[in-house]
Motif scaffolding. Sequence first.
Motif, short mmCIF file in Angstrom:
data_model
loop_
_atom_site.label_atom_id
_atom_site.label_comp_id
_atom_site.label_asym_id
_atom_site.label_seq_id
_atom_site.Cartn_x
_atom_site.Cartn_y
_atom_site.Cartn_z
N PRO A 258 0.81 -1.23 0.00
CA PRO A 258 0.00 0.00 0.00
C PRO A 258 0.84 1.27 0.00
CG PRO A 258 -0.12 -1.11 2.13
CD PRO A 258 0.57 -2.05 1.20
N ASP A 259 1.99 1.27 0.67
CA ASP A 259 2.82 2.47 0.69
C ASP A 259 3.33 2.81 -0.70
OD1 ASP A 259 2.47 2.85 3.38
OD2 ASP A 259 4.37 1.93 3.98
N ALA A 260 3.86 1.79 -1.37
CA ALA A 260 4.38 2.03 -2.72
C ALA A 260 3.26 2.43 -3.67
CB ALA A 260 5.09 0.77 -3.25
N ALA A 261 2.11 1.77 -3.56
CA ALA A 261 0.98 2.10 -4.43
C ALA A 261 0.54 3.55 -4.23
CB ALA A 261 -0.19 1.14 -4.16
N LEU A 262 0.45 3.97 -2.97
CA LEU A 262 0.04 5.34 -2.67
C LEU A 262 1.09 6.33 -3.16
CD1 LEU A 262 -2.33 6.79 -1.35
CD2 LEU A 262 -1.06 6.76 0.80
N TYR A 263 2.36 5.97 -3.02
CA TYR A 263 3.44 6.84 -3.49
C TYR A 263 3.31 7.10 -4.99
CZ TYR A 263 8.06 8.20 -5.17
OH TYR A 263 9.10 8.85 -5.79
N TRP A 264 3.18 6.04 -5.80
CA TRP A 264 3.09 6.21 -7.25
C TRP A 264 1.80 6.92 -7.64
CZ3 TRP A 264 7.48 6.12 -9.30
CH2 TRP A 264 8.46 5.18 -8.93
N PHE A 265 0.73 6.66 -6.91
CA PHE A 265 -0.54 7.33 -7.20
C PHE A 265 -0.41 8.84 -7.02
CE2 PHE A 265 -4.50 9.04 -5.28
CZ PHE A 265 -5.33 8.92 -6.38
N VAL A 266 0.17 9.27 -5.90
CA VAL A 266 0.31 10.70 -5.64
C VAL A 266 1.33 11.32 -6.59
CG1 VAL A 266 0.94 12.43 -3.91
CG2 VAL A 266 -0.42 10.44 -3.24
N ARG A 267 2.37 10.56 -6.95
CA ARG A 267 3.34 11.06 -7.93
C ARG A 267 2.63 11.41 -9.24
NH1 ARG A 267 8.84 9.43 -8.51
NH2 ARG A 267 8.50 9.81 -10.73
N MET A 268 1.70 10.56 -9.65
CA MET A 268 1.00 10.81 -10.91
C MET A 268 0.08 12.03 -10.78
SD MET A 268 0.21 7.08 -12.54
CE MET A 268 -0.01 7.80 -14.17
N LEU A 269 -0.64 12.14 -9.68
CA LEU A 269 -1.49 13.31 -9.49
C LEU A 269 -0.67 14.60 -9.44
CD1 LEU A 269 -4.10 12.21 -6.79
CD2 LEU A 269 -4.42 12.35 -9.27
N ASP A 270 0.44 14.55 -8.72
CA ASP A 270 1.31 15.72 -8.59
C ASP A 270 1.88 16.13 -9.94
OD1 ASP A 270 2.89 17.63 -6.92
OD2 ASP A 270 4.57 16.51 -7.76
N GLY A 271 2.06 15.16 -10.82
CA GLY A 271 2.61 15.45 -12.14
C GLY A 271 1.58 15.87 -13.16
N GLY A 272 0.30 15.86 -12.79
CA GLY A 272 -0.71 16.34 -13.72
C GLY A 272 -1.57 15.29 -14.35
N ALA A 273 -1.50 14.04 -13.88
CA ALA A 273 -2.36 13.00 -14.45
C ALA A 273 -3.82 13.31 -14.18
CB ALA A 273 -2.00 11.63 -13.85
N ASP A 274 -4.67 13.00 -15.13
CA ASP A 274 -6.11 13.22 -14.97
C ASP A 274 -6.65 12.21 -13.95
OD1 ASP A 274 -8.82 13.52 -15.17
OD2 ASP A 274 -8.92 13.30 -17.35
N PRO A 275 -7.23 12.68 -12.84
CA PRO A 275 -7.76 11.74 -11.84
C PRO A 275 -8.82 10.80 -12.42
CG PRO A 275 -7.59 13.93 -10.90
CD PRO A 275 -7.33 14.07 -12.37
N ARG A 276 -9.52 11.23 -13.46
CA ARG A 276 -10.51 10.34 -14.08
C ARG A 276 -9.82 9.15 -14.74
NH1 ARG A 276 -12.39 15.48 -14.78
NH2 ARG A 276 -14.52 15.88 -14.07
N TYR A 277 -8.68 9.41 -15.35
CA TYR A 277 -7.89 8.32 -15.92
C TYR A 277 -7.44 7.37 -14.82
CZ TYR A 277 -3.86 5.81 -17.74
OH TYR A 277 -2.98 4.81 -18.06
N LEU A 311 -17.18 15.43 -6.48
CA LEU A 311 -16.44 16.42 -5.69
C LEU A 311 -15.32 17.10 -6.46
CD1 LEU A 311 -16.13 14.63 -2.22
CD2 LEU A 311 -17.94 16.14 -3.05
N GLY A 312 -14.75 16.39 -7.44
CA GLY A 312 -13.64 16.97 -8.18
C GLY A 312 -12.37 17.03 -7.36
N THR A 313 -11.44 17.88 -7.83
CA THR A 313 -10.15 18.07 -7.16
C THR A 313 -10.24 19.26 -6.21
OG1 THR A 313 -8.95 17.15 -9.05
CG2 THR A 313 -7.72 18.60 -7.58
N PRO A 314 -9.66 19.19 -5.02
CA PRO A 314 -8.87 18.08 -4.47
C PRO A 314 -9.68 17.10 -3.63
CG PRO A 314 -8.64 19.99 -3.07
CD PRO A 314 -9.55 20.40 -4.19
N GLU A 315 -10.93 17.45 -3.29
CA GLU A 315 -11.68 16.64 -2.32
C GLU A 315 -11.85 15.20 -2.78
OE1 GLU A 315 -12.58 19.56 -3.43
OE2 GLU A 315 -13.09 20.91 -1.76
N GLY A 316 -12.15 15.01 -4.07
CA GLY A 316 -12.43 13.67 -4.57
C GLY A 316 -11.21 12.78 -4.65
N GLU A 317 -10.02 13.38 -4.64
CA GLU A 317 -8.80 12.58 -4.75
C GLU A 317 -8.60 11.68 -3.53
OE1 GLU A 317 -5.77 15.46 -5.45
OE2 GLU A 317 -6.49 15.92 -7.49
N LEU A 318 -9.12 12.08 -2.39
CA LEU A 318 -8.97 11.27 -1.18
C LEU A 318 -9.70 9.94 -1.33
CD1 LEU A 318 -7.78 11.14 1.65
CD2 LEU A 318 -9.89 12.20 2.51
#
Length: 430
Positions: A258-277, A311-318
């Motif tokens: 879970p730690d690694a998965a969460l790390y890569w997930f947030v890396r993608m969001l931080d880099g501009g990945a579309d949360p819908r994708y 909710l969109g960003t950022p609320e829905g990202e949680l």
Amino acid sequence: MAISTLPPLAERLRPATLGEVIGQQQLLGPGMPLRIAFESGQPHSCILWGPPGTGKTTIARLMAYAFDAQFLSISAVLGGVKDIREAVERATTARDGLEQRRTIVFVDEVHRFNKSQQDAFLPHVESGLFTFIGATTENPSFEVNSALLSRAAVYVLQPLDEADLKQIVAKAQAIDAVPAIEEAAVGRLVAYADGDARRLLNTLETLSVAARSEKLDHISDDWLLRVLGERMRRYDKGGEQFYDTISALHKSVRGSDPDAALYWFVRMLDGGADPRYMARRLVRMASEDIGLADPRALRLALDAAEVYERLGTPEGELALAECVIYLAIAPKSNAVYKAYNEVKAFIKKDGTRPVPMHLRNAPTKLMKDLDYGKGYRYAHDEDGGFAAGESYLPDGMAAPGFYRPVERGMEIRIAEKMRELQRRNEGAAR
């Protein structure tokens, strides 16, 4: 320093004719739906559905020009019923005046209007006072009233592809709107635009101003990265890093970290990945790597996607982050994934086997006379709700055993159930 009186680059490059439109050839190409509508001479109400920067406003304006119609634009973000009333008055004046001119009412972001506001268009669309064109980035099935939807054709616009965006860069250079740009920088700009022509043009305009202030004769890739900043540097949305990162996320979930998965997930969001994708990929992971070992995983992934839509960003990202952790710690099984692929491969090489007579539907007397459905055993009337010994495969086809549950999670109980049913089938065959 003199202030530029030129209109924005996006406006300067806005197509003046249908032939100048870049992209959307699935709608505007010869023989395609919107091209036929333009050539018919008869405007009709429609909804243009697509991502930002794909040409919705441009197409609406061109339609008004093609039909020599008055063009009235309403922003659903800023407007309301007052703007609709004003449009009705202006359309009435244009219709009843000396020129007897048509009117096209264009509503940008129509999904932002509530039900009563959308209903206000209905009588005037119905009477033909004006042609209604709505633009939306959201699915009209959910965001537009069914009454209005039934009176308007829906046209789906696609993000512009790489060739389309490069063509737009070339057009900007052709009118000397931007300096020369290195090929690598063009590729990076196109990836950054992500199918959005407006985003590309706004970025080009920003770069042009910066380059001229520094008296540059061309734009290099290194300079581009420096000017556009950290966001573009650390995440190439259209390149290899994107696919490497989503691969790392998927494999971390599959590997139950879970730690690694969460790390890569947030890396993608931080880099501009579309949360819908990201939400779509999580749904895929729930089906491919967890499956029936924990059927709740798929439901949780779908719920997280829905929460983000609400909710969109950022609320829905949680909610998406919660899903990532759940998928990582859930029991894993690719049994459904493997079974599905095996069946696909089997059917591709196998012949078309007829449906056994006892499994066929018999809605007519003729079909019953031909023995359709004859001998079928209704499972609910059998002991334990199971017709032991009954076959549901094509005649002559041996039980293939496509689905093989693993000994993890819920599939442990599924496997036990399957073994029990198998014992009952064998007992009935004796």
